[in-house]
Design a protein around this motif. Structure first.
Motif, PDB file in Angstrom:
ATOM      1  N   VAL A  11      17.344 -21.851  37.815  1.00  0.00           N
ATOM      2  CA  VAL A  11      17.130 -22.768  38.939  1.00  0.00           C
ATOM      3  C   VAL A  11      15.658 -22.779  39.361  1.00  0.00           C
ATOM      4  CG1 VAL A  11      17.686 -23.170  41.386  1.00  0.00           C
ATOM      5  CG2 VAL A  11      19.517 -22.705  39.745  1.00  0.00           C
ATOM      6  N   VAL A  12      15.021 -21.613  39.399  1.00  0.00           N
ATOM      7  CA  VAL A  12      13.597 -21.539  39.759  1.00  0.00           C
ATOM      8  C   VAL A  12      12.742 -22.238  38.708  1.00  0.00           C
ATOM      9  CG1 VAL A  12      11.635 -19.971  40.052  1.00  0.00           C
ATOM     10  CG2 VAL A  12      13.802 -19.479  41.202  1.00  0.00           C
ATOM     11  N   ILE A  13      13.036 -22.012  37.436  1.00  0.00           N
ATOM     12  CA  ILE A  13      12.260 -22.645  36.354  1.00  0.00           C
ATOM     13  C   ILE A  13      12.411 -24.167  36.410  1.00  0.00           C
ATOM     14  CG2 ILE A  13      12.127 -22.926  33.837  1.00  0.00           C
ATOM     15  CD1 ILE A  13      12.847 -19.862  33.707  1.00  0.00           C
ATOM     16  N   ALA A  77      17.755 -18.347  47.216  1.00  0.00           N
ATOM     17  CA  ALA A  77      18.796 -18.389  48.252  1.00  0.00           C
ATOM     18  C   ALA A  77      20.003 -19.152  47.709  1.00  0.00           C
ATOM     19  CB  ALA A  77      18.252 -19.047  49.512  1.00  0.00           C
ATOM     20  N   LEU A  78      20.488 -18.713  46.563  1.00  0.00           N
ATOM     21  CA  LEU A  78      21.507 -19.467  45.831  1.00  0.00           C
ATOM     22  C   LEU A  78      22.804 -19.641  46.628  1.00  0.00           C
ATOM     23  CD1 LEU A  78      21.845 -20.931  43.189  1.00  0.00           C
ATOM     24  CD2 LEU A  78      22.704 -18.835  42.183  1.00  0.00           C
ATOM     25  N   ARG A  79      23.285 -18.582  47.237  1.00  0.00           N
ATOM     26  CA  ARG A  79      24.554 -18.701  47.989  1.00  0.00           C
ATOM     27  C   ARG A  79      24.441 -19.728  49.102  1.00  0.00           C
ATOM     28  NH1 ARG A  79      25.855 -12.531  47.882  1.00  0.00           N
ATOM     29  NH2 ARG A  79      27.175 -12.476  46.042  1.00  0.00           N
ATOM     30  N   ARG A  80      23.328 -19.717  49.775  1.00  0.00           N
ATOM     31  CA  ARG A  80      23.151 -20.611  50.922  1.00  0.00           C
ATOM     32  C   ARG A  80      22.911 -22.068  50.490  1.00  0.00           C
ATOM     33  NH1 ARG A  80      19.795 -18.677  55.904  1.00  0.00           N
ATOM     34  NH2 ARG A  80      21.363 -19.470  57.287  1.00  0.00           N
ATOM     35  N   LEU A  81      22.161 -22.265  49.400  1.00  0.00           N
ATOM     36  CA  LEU A  81      21.775 -23.626  48.987  1.00  0.00           C
ATOM     37  C   LEU A  81      22.590 -24.170  47.808  1.00  0.00           C
ATOM     38  CD1 LEU A  81      17.893 -23.542  49.419  1.00  0.00           C
ATOM     39  CD2 LEU A  81      19.605 -24.608  50.879  1.00  0.00           C
ATOM     40  N   ARG A  82      23.614 -23.429  47.373  1.00  0.00           N
ATOM     41  CA  ARG A  82      24.422 -23.879  46.227  1.00  0.00           C
ATOM     42  C   ARG A  82      24.931 -25.311  46.403  1.00  0.00           C
ATOM     43  NH1 ARG A  82      27.366 -19.778  45.658  1.00  0.00           N
ATOM     44  NH2 ARG A  82      26.453 -18.962  43.746  1.00  0.00           N
ATOM     45  N   PRO A  83      25.560 -25.661  47.535  1.00  0.00           N
ATOM     46  CA  PRO A  83      26.047 -27.045  47.674  1.00  0.00           C
ATOM     47  C   PRO A  83      24.924 -28.083  47.570  1.00  0.00           C
ATOM     48  CG  PRO A  83      26.996 -25.641  49.381  1.00  0.00           C
ATOM     49  CD  PRO A  83      25.926 -24.838  48.700  1.00  0.00           C
ATOM     50  N   THR A  84      23.783 -27.768  48.134  1.00  0.00           N
ATOM     51  CA  THR A  84      22.632 -28.684  48.072  1.00  0.00           C
ATOM     52  C   THR A  84      22.170 -28.856  46.631  1.00  0.00           C
ATOM     53  OG1 THR A  84      21.953 -28.008  50.283  1.00  0.00           O
ATOM     54  CG2 THR A  84      20.278 -29.067  48.898  1.00  0.00           C
ATOM     55  N   TRP A 129      27.902 -27.784  37.147  1.00  0.00           N
ATOM     56  CA  TRP A 129      29.120 -27.053  36.789  1.00  0.00           C
ATOM     57  C   TRP A 129      28.888 -25.544  36.884  1.00  0.00           C
ATOM     58  CZ3 TRP A 129      29.791 -23.650  32.716  1.00  0.00           C
ATOM     59  CH2 TRP A 129      31.098 -23.183  32.555  1.00  0.00           C
ATOM     60  N   TRP A 130      27.745 -25.066  36.360  1.00  0.00           N
ATOM     61  CA  TRP A 130      27.422 -23.643  36.407  1.00  0.00           C
ATOM     62  C   TRP A 130      27.309 -23.165  37.864  1.00  0.00           C
ATOM     63  CZ3 TRP A 130      22.415 -21.376  33.737  1.00  0.00           C
ATOM     64  CH2 TRP A 130      22.496 -19.976  33.682  1.00  0.00           C
ATOM     65  N   LEU A 131      26.661 -23.968  38.682  1.00  0.00           N
ATOM     66  CA  LEU A 131      26.544 -23.621  40.106  1.00  0.00           C
ATOM     67  C   LEU A 131      27.919 -23.552  40.769  1.00  0.00           C
ATOM     68  CD1 LEU A 131      23.443 -25.834  40.875  1.00  0.00           C
ATOM     69  CD2 LEU A 131      23.542 -23.346  41.227  1.00  0.00           C
ATOM     70  N   MET A 132      28.792 -24.516  40.458  1.00  0.00           N
ATOM     71  CA  MET A 132      30.135 -24.502  41.036  1.00  0.00           C
ATOM     72  C   MET A 132      30.921 -23.284  40.549  1.00  0.00           C
ATOM     73  SD  MET A 132      31.358 -28.496  41.205  1.00  0.00           S
ATOM     74  CE  MET A 132      30.900 -28.952  39.562  1.00  0.00           C
ATOM     75  N   ALA A 133      30.840 -23.005  39.257  1.00  0.00           N
ATOM     76  CA  ALA A 133      31.566 -21.857  38.694  1.00  0.00           C
ATOM     77  C   ALA A 133      31.057 -20.547  39.284  1.00  0.00           C
ATOM     78  CB  ALA A 133      31.427 -21.856  37.171  1.00  0.00           C
ATOM     79  N   SER A 134      29.756 -20.427  39.471  1.00  0.00           N
ATOM     80  CA  SER A 134      29.209 -19.189  40.037  1.00  0.00           C
ATOM     81  C   SER A 134      29.632 -19.040  41.497  1.00  0.00           C
ATOM     82  CB  SER A 134      27.684 -19.150  39.915  1.00  0.00           C
ATOM     83  OG  SER A 134      27.071 -20.041  40.825  1.00  0.00           O
ATOM     84  N   GLY A 135      29.815 -20.133  42.183  1.00  0.00           N
ATOM     85  CA  GLY A 135      30.289 -20.078  43.562  1.00  0.00           C
ATOM     86  C   GLY A 135      31.712 -19.576  43.637  1.00  0.00           C
TER      87      GLY A 135
END
Length: 148
Positions: A11-13, A77-84, A129-135
């Protein structure tokens, strides 16, 4: 590397790459700063109209820069910004579809556009999809800790 740490790094890259592209257009306008191609690809025949359109392009570059900044921050801040990040990924995929409106297959499948189009139409949906799965896996971990 842990799965979440890998996702954070990706995500940072991605954010850094988007910032690079946003700066190139946001600060360079239609002619760009020349970081991806030469700056002499356009001839100005109507200076007033060019300046107006150049201003609009600089704005769009600034929006792209800001999108990249959200991705970089989201990597920390992945947990906080995942939906965004999921929404931004969907927006980028949707924007990629607009490239198809040009109906120029030679351009779309050229070396200059095809990699971007592939990231937009395949890479960003996969990232969402990866972000949703990690959530979902984060939620399972949190639920397990709470039940102990």
């Amino acid at each position: 590397m842990h799965k979440t740490n890998l996702l954070n790094a990706v995500v940072v890259i991605i954010g850094a790459a988007i910032i690079f592209l946003g700066l190139n257009i946001g600060l360079g306008g239609i002619k760009t700063l020349g970081w991806q191609s030469t700056r002499d690809f356009v001839a100005i025949t109507d200076a007033a109209t060019f300046q107006t359109q150049d201003s609009h392009i600089r704005f769009i570059g600034g929006v792209w820069f800001a999108v990249g900044a959200v991705f970089v921050i989201g990597g920390f801040a992945l947990r906080r910004l995942r939906p965004t990040l999921i929404i931004l990924s969907a927006m980028i995929a949707t924007a990629g579809l607009f490239r198809l409106s040009g109906m120029e297959t030679e351009v779309l499948f050229s070396a200059a556009i095809a990699p971007s189009l592939t990231f937009e139409l395949v890479g960003f949906p996969l990232l969402a999809w990866w972000l949703m799965a990690s959530g979902k896996s984060d939620a399972k971990i949190i639920k397990g800790v709470q039940s102990q």
